[in-house]
Design an enzyme around this catalytic site. Structure first.
Site, PDB file in Angstrom:
ATOM      1  N   ARG A  77       0.407  14.136  13.960  1.00 14.77           N
ATOM      2  CA  ARG A  77       0.770  13.924  12.562  1.00 14.77           C
ATOM      3  C   ARG A  77       0.631  15.165  11.696  1.00 14.77           C
ATOM      4  O   ARG A  77      -0.167  15.226  10.759  1.00 14.77           O
ATOM      5  CB  ARG A  77      -0.035  12.770  11.967  1.00 14.77           C
ATOM      6  N   PRO A  78       1.405  16.204  11.998  1.00 15.98           N
ATOM      7  CA  PRO A  78       1.334  17.431  11.211  1.00 15.98           C
ATOM      8  C   PRO A  78       1.992  17.252   9.835  1.00 15.98           C
ATOM      9  O   PRO A  78       2.619  16.224   9.579  1.00 15.98           O
ATOM     10  CB  PRO A  78       2.130  18.421  12.044  1.00 15.98           C
ATOM     11  N   VAL A  79       1.842  18.262   8.974  1.00 19.42           N
ATOM     12  CA  VAL A  79       2.511  18.210   7.662  1.00 19.42           C
ATOM     13  C   VAL A  79       3.448  19.414   7.503  1.00 19.42           C
ATOM     14  O   VAL A  79       3.754  19.835   6.398  1.00 19.42           O
ATOM     15  CB  VAL A  79       1.492  18.145   6.492  1.00 19.42           C
TER      16      VAL A  79
ATOM     17  N   ASP B 222       4.686   0.418  12.186  1.00 16.56           N
ATOM     18  CA  ASP B 222       3.497  -0.254  11.658  1.00 16.56           C
ATOM     19  C   ASP B 222       3.390  -1.723  12.052  1.00 16.56           C
ATOM     20  O   ASP B 222       2.386  -2.365  11.739  1.00 16.56           O
ATOM     21  CB  ASP B 222       3.451  -0.123  10.119  1.00 16.56           C
TER      22      ASP B 222
ATOM     23  N   LYS C 243       0.838  -1.210   0.000  1.00 15.53           N
ATOM     24  CA  LYS C 243       0.000   0.000   0.000  1.00 15.53           C
ATOM     25  C   LYS C 243       0.871   1.257   0.000  1.00 15.53           C
ATOM     26  O   LYS C 243       0.649   2.178  -0.783  1.00 15.53           O
ATOM     27  CB  LYS C 243      -0.901  -0.002   1.235  1.00 15.53           C
ATOM     28  N   ASN C 244       1.861   1.274   0.887  1.00 23.60           N
ATOM     29  CA  ASN C 244       2.658   2.495   1.044  1.00 23.60           C
ATOM     30  C   ASN C 244       3.600   2.748  -0.129  1.00 23.60           C
ATOM     31  O   ASN C 244       4.155   3.844  -0.259  1.00 23.60           O
ATOM     32  CB  ASN C 244       3.432   2.464   2.365  1.00 23.60           C
TER      33      ASN C 244
ATOM     34  N   ARG D 224      -4.542  10.477   4.986  1.00 25.73           N
ATOM     35  CA  ARG D 224      -3.457  11.469   5.059  1.00 25.73           C
ATOM     36  C   ARG D 224      -2.538  11.440   3.848  1.00 25.73           C
ATOM     37  O   ARG D 224      -2.001  12.456   3.432  1.00 25.73           O
ATOM     38  CB  ARG D 224      -2.567  11.157   6.264  1.00 25.73           C
TER      39      ARG D 224
ATOM     40  N   CYS E 217      -5.669  12.928  13.732  1.00 28.70           N
ATOM     41  CA  CYS E 217      -5.463  11.539  13.373  1.00 28.70           C
ATOM     42  C   CYS E 217      -5.393  10.734  14.647  1.00 28.70           C
ATOM     43  O   CYS E 217      -4.856  11.191  15.653  1.00 28.70           O
ATOM     44  CB  CYS E 217      -4.168  11.414  12.588  1.00 28.70           C
TER      45      CYS E 217
ATOM     46  N   ARG F 133      -8.479  -0.504   4.962  1.00 31.76           N
ATOM     47  CA  ARG F 133      -7.581   0.506   4.384  1.00 31.76           C
ATOM     48  C   ARG F 133      -6.252  -0.118   3.977  1.00 31.76           C
ATOM     49  O   ARG F 133      -5.594   0.380   3.067  1.00 31.76           O
ATOM     50  CB  ARG F 133      -7.300   1.626   5.407  1.00 31.76           C
TER      51      ARG F 133
HETATM   52  C1  UD1 Z   1       4.233   6.881   6.750  1.00 31.86           C
HETATM   53  C2  UD1 Z   1       3.455   5.628   6.444  1.00 31.86           C
HETATM   54  C3  UD1 Z   1       2.853   5.066   7.723  1.00 31.86           C
HETATM   55  C4  UD1 Z   1       3.936   4.872   8.783  1.00 31.86           C
HETATM   56  C5  UD1 Z   1       4.789   6.124   8.953  1.00 31.86           C
HETATM   57  C6  UD1 Z   1       5.998   5.908   9.838  1.00 31.86           C
HETATM   58  C7  UD1 Z   1       2.659   5.954   4.167  1.00 31.86           C
HETATM   59  C8  UD1 Z   1       1.517   6.261   3.288  1.00 31.86           C
HETATM   60  N1  UD1 Z   1       2.400   5.970   5.494  1.00 31.86           N
HETATM   61  O1  UD1 Z   1       3.340   7.840   7.293  1.00 31.86           O
HETATM   62  O2  UD1 Z   1       2.233   3.817   7.428  1.00 31.86           O
HETATM   63  O3  UD1 Z   1       3.348   4.551  10.016  1.00 31.86           O
HETATM   64  O4  UD1 Z   1       5.273   6.582   7.673  1.00 31.86           O
HETATM   65  O5  UD1 Z   1       6.792   4.901   9.328  1.00 31.86           O
HETATM   66  O6  UD1 Z   1       3.759   5.699   3.730  1.00 31.86           O
HETATM   67  N2  UD1 Z   1       6.031  14.546  11.232  1.00 31.86           N
HETATM   68  C9  UD1 Z   1       6.029  15.873  11.563  1.00 31.86           C
HETATM   69  N3  UD1 Z   1       5.814  16.799  10.556  1.00 31.86           N
HETATM   70  C10 UD1 Z   1       5.614  16.414   9.264  1.00 31.86           C
HETATM   71  C11 UD1 Z   1       5.632  15.057   8.937  1.00 31.86           C
HETATM   72  C12 UD1 Z   1       5.844  14.138   9.950  1.00 31.86           C
HETATM   73  O7  UD1 Z   1       6.201  16.235  12.728  1.00 31.86           O
HETATM   74  O8  UD1 Z   1       5.428  17.303   8.409  1.00 31.86           O
HETATM   75  C13 UD1 Z   1       6.254  13.528  12.290  1.00 31.86           C
HETATM   76  C14 UD1 Z   1       5.047  12.621  12.522  1.00 31.86           C
HETATM   77  O9  UD1 Z   1       4.111  13.199  13.385  1.00 31.86           O
HETATM   78  C15 UD1 Z   1       5.707  11.390  13.093  1.00 31.86           C
HETATM   79  C16 UD1 Z   1       7.042  11.344  12.333  1.00 31.86           C
HETATM   80  O10 UD1 Z   1       7.283  12.659  11.857  1.00 31.86           O
HETATM   81  O11 UD1 Z   1       5.951  11.559  14.462  1.00 31.86           O
HETATM   82  C17 UD1 Z   1       7.114  10.373  11.201  1.00 31.86           C
HETATM   83  O12 UD1 Z   1       5.983  10.527  10.386  1.00 31.86           O
HETATM   84  P1  UD1 Z   1       5.993  10.257   8.830  1.00 31.86           P
HETATM   85  O13 UD1 Z   1       7.164   9.406   8.457  1.00 31.86           O
HETATM   86  O14 UD1 Z   1       5.816  11.545   8.122  1.00 31.86           O
HETATM   87  O15 UD1 Z   1       4.668   9.397   8.658  1.00 31.86           O
HETATM   88  P2  UD1 Z   1       3.784   9.378   7.360  1.00 31.86           P
HETATM   89  O16 UD1 Z   1       4.632   9.689   6.188  1.00 31.86           O
HETATM   90  O17 UD1 Z   1       2.534  10.137   7.576  1.00 31.86           O
END
Ligand code: UD1
Length: 417
Positions: free
Chosen positions: A122-124, A305, A22-23, A93, A117, A397
């Site tokens: 989980r910010p961006v 995961d 999926k990822n 997301r 979430c 999902r």
């Molecule tokens: C991806 C995976 C998800 C997995 C996660 C961690 C996909 C579609 N999803 O999610 O299955 O659980 O990686 O391996 O590939 N963070 C921030 N700011 C940001 C982005 C992230 O603070 O802008 C933080 C998150 O809150 C978290 C950490 O960074 O604590 C890692 O998150 P991230 O690797 O971004 O997770 P996803 O990409 O959402």
């Protein structure tokens, strides 16, 4: 609402085949936005998240053709809208990964903020910072990210914290930027490596995939390409754990051993015999399960995961262990449900102390997120009696035909309304 009913206590024996990841599928689907040519992805898993991404791309006017069961071709030459609605982004997301490609190819995008979430904030912010570093103008208004640029300009961006989808977004955006981009502290996950490989097939110039520093030399445009999606390493480990805790014997096919080295090393410590071949593994369980302490980490560490699933293994191990979650701050929501099934777990900050019990009991439980659902299924497989899991839309999902796959190897599991 659909529920899963599991009658526990049956060993899982036989052969099971792992689906495409999926990822890996989701970012590569988003990457189709970067080209005017056909992008064909083979072995796309039939999952709710994939259908959400299809709906999102379709809403933008991207032509999507189903070639056969799991092969799709995407063509974004006649894209009409650069808009990702709250309705679609809030359910997944990963939709945020259309932001980088839209901006790089069309110079504009309006993408909803993902919102809250279940497994943490989980910010961006890092996605936004990274794109700003490439020269994008970004404004947050009414819950939307409004991004624009004449053309992105190559630059160096260091992720303060590793982010998987963050790296995907910046990587995709940088392929069409002017000049060189360096992504430092980049995610090294196999799904990111495969995204980079697809982009290179499309004509991008990317080096350093799988390493901390990815270097991208921007090009003017990208062509078509075709790729087969890698096996889902999270499903692989989930099924392996299912075999171990039910004391079964399994052959798990369509795996990539290179992607699961650390988890296999760790799980081997529980006493099970795991033999790895080129694209399958064989499991022979042992009668007793030894506890395994671990902490989650970015790749190549133990993935967050599989934390919940490994916790279930430890609930019935002969002894105590500590599980530390370092990626997401609120990813122990399965613990309360597991405790209702008789598990002995204590939470201390981001660490769970699990004391093995001889058996779990069945209960009515509620799935709270994707991997928590998988953990509850595993618990149901070994619990005495009938376990009913509510809110299994979370499961759909990320796990393809899960009850069919498990039934084929001896589990007593069915879906009810
Ligand atoms: C991806 C995976 C998800 C997995 C996660 C961690 C996909 C579609 N999803 O999610 O299955 O659980 O990686 O391996 O590939 N963070 C921030 N700011 C940001 C982005 C992230 O603070 O802008 C933080 C998150 O809150 C978290 C950490 O960074 O604590 C890692 O998150 P991230 O690797 O971004 O997770 P996803 O990409 O959402």
């Amino acid at each position: 609402m659909k529920k899963l009913v599991i009658n526990g206590g049956y060993p899982l024996n036989g052969c099971i085949r792992i689906s495409g990841s999926k990822n890996a599928a989701l970012p590569m689907m988003a990457a189709s936005i970067l080209s005017d040519c056909d992008i064909t992805l083979n072995r796309i898993p039939n999952l709710a998240d994939v259908r959400t991404m299809i709906a999102l791309l379709d809403s933008m006017g991207i032509k999507i053709e189903k070639n056969h069961k799991s092969s799709f071709t995407f063509n974004a030459s006649e894209i009409e809208s650069k808009f990702a609605s709250y309705e679609l982004v809030k359910t997944m997301r990963a939709s945020i990964m259309v932001l980088g490609p839209l901006l790089a190819k069309h110079g504009e995008a309006k993408v909803s903020l993902p919102g809250g979430c279940a497994i943490g904030a989980r910010p961006v912010d890092l996605h936004i910072q990274g794109l700003e570093k490439l020269g994008a103008m970004i404004e947050i208004k009414d819950g939307y990210i409004l991004a624009s640029t004449e053309r992105l300009i190559g630059s160096t961006y260091t992720f303060p914290k590793k982010s998987v989808t963050g790296t995907a977004n910046i990587l995709m955006a940088a392929t069409l930027a002017e000049g060189e981009t360096k992504i430092l502290n980049a995610a090294c996950e196999p799904e990111i490596v495969q995204l980079g490989e697809l982009l290179n097939f499309m004509g991008a110039k990317i080096e350093g995939l799988g390493e901390d520093c990815i270097i991208i030399e921007g090009v003017e445009n990208l062509e078509g390409a075709e790729i087969e999606i890698i096996p889902d390493r999270i499903e692989t480990i989930t099924m392996l754990i299912a075999g171990i805790i039910t004391q079964g014997e399994l052959k798990i096919e369509n795996i990539n051993p290179l992607h699961i080295q650390k988890p296999i090393e760790l799980i081997g410590q529980c006493g099970a015999k795991i033999e790895i071949s080129e694209d399958y593994l064989c499991l022979k369980s042992s009668n007793e399960i030894l506890p395994i302490s671990f902490e989650t980490n970015p790749y190549p560490g133990i993935p967050t995961d599989i934390q919940a699933q490994l916790m279930v293994l430890n609930t019935v191990a002969q002894g105590d262990c500590e599980i530390k979650e370092t990626i997401f701050e609120n990813r122990f929501m399965h613990v309360l449900e597991l405790k209702r099934m008789g598990a002995n777990i204590e939470i201390d900050g981001n660490t769970a102390i699990v004391r093995g019990v001889s058996r779990l009991n069945s209960a009515q439980v509620m799935a709270t997120d994707l991997r928590a659902s998988a953990a509850l299924i595993l618990a149901g497989l070994i619990a005495d009696g009938e376990t009913i899991i509510d809110r299994i839309y979370h499961l759909d999902r990320g796990y393809e035909r899960v009850e069919e796959k498990l039934s084929n190897i001896g589990a007593k599991v069915s879906r009810i309304d």
